[in-house]
Design a protein around this motif. Structure first.
Motif, PDB file in Angstrom:
ATOM      1  N   LEU A 321       0.827  -1.211   0.000  1.00  0.00           N
ATOM      2  CA  LEU A 321       0.000   0.000   0.000  1.00  0.00           C
ATOM      3  C   LEU A 321       0.865   1.266   0.000  1.00  0.00           C
ATOM      4  O   LEU A 321       0.544   2.241  -0.690  1.00  0.00           O
ATOM      5  CB  LEU A 321      -0.942   0.006   1.210  1.00  0.00           C
ATOM      6  CG  LEU A 321      -1.935   1.163   1.219  1.00  0.00           C
ATOM      7  CD1 LEU A 321      -3.005   0.977   0.138  1.00  0.00           C
ATOM      8  CD2 LEU A 321      -2.590   1.330   2.590  1.00  0.00           C
ATOM      9  N   ALA A 322       1.968   1.242   0.744  1.00  0.00           N
ATOM     10  CA  ALA A 322       2.848   2.419   0.795  1.00  0.00           C
ATOM     11  C   ALA A 322       3.387   2.737  -0.601  1.00  0.00           C
ATOM     12  O   ALA A 322       3.433   3.895  -1.021  1.00  0.00           O
ATOM     13  CB  ALA A 322       3.986   2.173   1.780  1.00  0.00           C
ATOM     14  N   THR A 323       3.782   1.704  -1.330  1.00  0.00           N
ATOM     15  CA  THR A 323       4.264   1.899  -2.697  1.00  0.00           C
ATOM     16  C   THR A 323       3.160   2.476  -3.584  1.00  0.00           C
ATOM     17  O   THR A 323       3.375   3.424  -4.349  1.00  0.00           O
ATOM     18  CB  THR A 323       4.755   0.555  -3.294  1.00  0.00           C
ATOM     19  OG1 THR A 323       5.723  -0.001  -2.413  1.00  0.00           O
ATOM     20  CG2 THR A 323       5.358   0.740  -4.678  1.00  0.00           C
ATOM     21  N   VAL A 324       1.961   1.904  -3.458  1.00  0.00           N
ATOM     22  CA  VAL A 324       0.837   2.366  -4.276  1.00  0.00           C
ATOM     23  C   VAL A 324       0.519   3.828  -3.963  1.00  0.00           C
ATOM     24  O   VAL A 324       0.374   4.654  -4.881  1.00  0.00           O
ATOM     25  CB  VAL A 324      -0.412   1.475  -4.021  1.00  0.00           C
ATOM     26  CG1 VAL A 324      -1.670   2.103  -4.618  1.00  0.00           C
ATOM     27  CG2 VAL A 324      -0.178   0.069  -4.577  1.00  0.00           C
ATOM     28  N   TYR A 325       0.427   4.174  -2.684  1.00  0.00           N
ATOM     29  CA  TYR A 325       0.123   5.551  -2.297  1.00  0.00           C
ATOM     30  C   TYR A 325       1.168   6.508  -2.859  1.00  0.00           C
ATOM     31  O   TYR A 325       0.848   7.578  -3.363  1.00  0.00           O
ATOM     32  CB  TYR A 325       0.056   5.667  -0.761  1.00  0.00           C
ATOM     33  CG  TYR A 325      -1.321   5.427  -0.179  1.00  0.00           C
ATOM     34  CD1 TYR A 325      -2.295   4.731  -0.890  1.00  0.00           C
ATOM     35  CD2 TYR A 325      -1.664   5.920   1.080  1.00  0.00           C
ATOM     36  CE1 TYR A 325      -3.559   4.524  -0.349  1.00  0.00           C
ATOM     37  CE2 TYR A 325      -2.928   5.721   1.627  1.00  0.00           C
ATOM     38  CZ  TYR A 325      -3.869   5.021   0.908  1.00  0.00           C
ATOM     39  OH  TYR A 325      -5.113   4.839   1.443  1.00  0.00           O
ATOM     40  N   ASP A 326       2.413   6.114  -2.764  1.00  0.00           N
ATOM     41  CA  ASP A 326       3.478   6.957  -3.293  1.00  0.00           C
ATOM     42  C   ASP A 326       3.297   7.158  -4.805  1.00  0.00           C
ATOM     43  O   ASP A 326       3.359   8.275  -5.302  1.00  0.00           O
ATOM     44  CB  ASP A 326       4.824   6.282  -2.979  1.00  0.00           C
ATOM     45  CG  ASP A 326       5.984   7.117  -3.469  1.00  0.00           C
ATOM     46  OD1 ASP A 326       6.081   8.290  -3.031  1.00  0.00           O
ATOM     47  OD2 ASP A 326       6.766   6.629  -4.312  1.00  0.00           O
ATOM     48  N   ARG A 327       3.029   6.061  -5.514  1.00  0.00           N
ATOM     49  CA  ARG A 327       2.940   6.145  -6.981  1.00  0.00           C
ATOM     50  C   ARG A 327       1.742   6.961  -7.460  1.00  0.00           C
ATOM     51  O   ARG A 327       1.803   7.575  -8.512  1.00  0.00           O
ATOM     52  CB  ARG A 327       2.902   4.733  -7.573  1.00  0.00           C
ATOM     53  CG  ARG A 327       4.162   3.970  -7.181  1.00  0.00           C
ATOM     54  CD  ARG A 327       4.729   3.092  -8.244  1.00  0.00           C
ATOM     55  NE  ARG A 327       6.122   2.847  -7.876  1.00  0.00           N
ATOM     56  CZ  ARG A 327       6.714   1.665  -7.934  1.00  0.00           C
ATOM     57  NH1 ARG A 327       6.062   0.609  -8.396  1.00  0.00           N
ATOM     58  NH2 ARG A 327       7.968   1.539  -7.575  1.00  0.00           N
ATOM     59  N   VAL A 328       0.615   6.911  -6.691  1.00  0.00           N
ATOM     60  CA  VAL A 328      -0.548   7.668  -7.163  1.00  0.00           C
ATOM     61  C   VAL A 328      -0.487   9.140  -6.749  1.00  0.00           C
ATOM     62  O   VAL A 328      -1.311   9.942  -7.187  1.00  0.00           O
ATOM     63  CB  VAL A 328      -1.901   7.061  -6.710  1.00  0.00           C
ATOM     64  CG1 VAL A 328      -2.069   5.641  -7.224  1.00  0.00           C
ATOM     65  CG2 VAL A 328      -2.078   7.091  -5.208  1.00  0.00           C
ATOM     66  N   GLY A 329       0.499   9.500  -5.905  1.00  0.00           N
ATOM     67  CA  GLY A 329       0.675  10.912  -5.580  1.00  0.00           C
ATOM     68  C   GLY A 329       0.242  11.309  -4.182  1.00  0.00           C
ATOM     69  O   GLY A 329       0.051  12.496  -3.904  1.00  0.00           O
TER      70      GLY A 329
END
Ligand code: ADP
Ligand code: NA
Length: 330
Positions: A321-329
């Motif tokens: 989730l941390a990676t996803v949150y980072d990637r979506v901004g």
């Protein structure tokens, strides 16, 4: 670990699982947990897509977890947890919702069936978003293998599409999972209506053998199972669905071939056959029932097992989730 990651789950939608859940899912899970890095979930967030009684849901969730363990899921070898204990599931689902087309979601046949049965006013956004929550369940763990019934194939396809879409828009993030569809020989039908699948949500109890049924009760249900009038113990799904279903159950639980069972009962009546099947059913499920009741009798221990499972699951899910949150901004 270098073992392939596996994710699967079941809804806590009744007091007990039924033997179709055991034959079609738990038995495979138990075998696959050895060759895979397996994550098994009790999907209670999915369960509230139809109206629930809070007390019953809480109870059903614990009973489902206890039955997983009693049936052979080893919480040391596998990760076993309850979906609502890991907040990353709905958090990732929200992001996936924003990547899912309205028409794409509306095409899901399970949604079409369930919403048609419930009517527009009773159908919730939660039911509509069921498949994106399921996609989150799978993608959070980088699962390569997802053992499911045929009815979930379309949802795993959607999961693959969403993972691919996210990866191409935001960069390589998700593993593209593969559905492992349950074998037709692992499908169990209702004892009274042997052309319908046995289900936790069956309208009558008589056709369903529950994992937690007392032995005498299972025997009684088998005795009154629908057969046919030709009196021959022979596997023929088209013209003898009832007998064929009993043969499947007998074969899977005893580890014997259908042919050897047919031979054993050749020239004998259905009565003998049903008695033999009852013995096999009781032999399999009496210890599972006893172990489940034992686990439910020690709530603190079950809580410890589920808390440890949630910690193990969250460690993986939170990183994704941390990676996803980072990637979506975010
Ligand atoms: P239910 O209809 O009992 O609520 P689910 O649809 O929640 O069951 O399915 C849970 C798991 O059990 C899935 O992996 C599904 O394929 C398996 N399963 C459910 N019913 C059967 C059945 N009658 N025969 C074989 N597998 C089944
Ligand atoms: Na169901």
């Amino acid at each position: 670990t270098t073992k392939p990651r596996l994710f699967s789950g079941m809804q806590p939608s009744a007091d007990s699982l039924q033997i179709g859940n055991y034959i079609g899912a738990l038995l495979q899970w138990k075998q696959m947990q050895v060759s895979h890095d397996a994550i098994f979930c009790v999907v209670d967030l999915h369960a509230i897509t139809v109206a629930q009684d809070p007390r019953e849901l809480r109870e059903a969730t614990r009973r489902t977890a206890a039955q997983y363990i009693a049936a052979g899921i080893d919480p040391e070898l596998s990760t076993l947890f309850v979906q609502s204990h890991v907040p990353a599931h709905p958090q990732l689902a929200w992001v996936l919702n924003t990547l899912t087309g309205y028409g794409e979601a509306a095409r899901m046949t399970q949604f079409k069936d369930k919403s048609a049965r419930q009517g527009t006013d009773a159908t919730t956004l939660g039911l509509f978003a069921y498949p994106t929550l399921m996609a989150a369940d799978i993608l959070l763990y980088g699962a390569q293998t997802v053992p499911v019934g045929e009815d979930q194939r379309q949802h795993v396809e959607l999961t693959r599409d969403l993972a691919t879409r996210f990866n191409s828009r935001f960069g390589e993030t998700f593993v593209i999972p593969e559905a492992q569809i349950q074998k037709a020989t692992a499908k169990v039908y209702d004892l009274q209506e042997p052309t319908n699948k046995m289900s936790k949500s069956a309208s009558t109890d008589k056709g369903v053998i529950w994992l937690l049924d007392e032995p005498a009760k299972s025997a009684k249900k088998i005795k009154s199972a629908t057969t046919d009038s030709d009196g021959e113990v022979r596997f023929d799904v088209a013209s003898k669905p009832g007998v064929s279903n009993l043969l499947t159950i007998y074969s899977v639980l005893s580890g014997r071939t259908v042919a050897s069972i047919e031979t054993e009962y050749a020239g004998r009546g259905y009565g003998d056959f049903k008695t033999g099947l009852s013995e096999v059913v009781v032999e399999t499920f009496a210890p599972i029932r006893a172990r489940t009741l034992e686990l439910l009798d020690d709530p603190a221990e079950l809580d410890r097992i589920l808390a440890r499972g949630a910690d193990k699951a969250a460690a993986i899910a939170d990183a994704t989730l941390a990676t996803v949150y980072d990637r979506v901004g975010f």
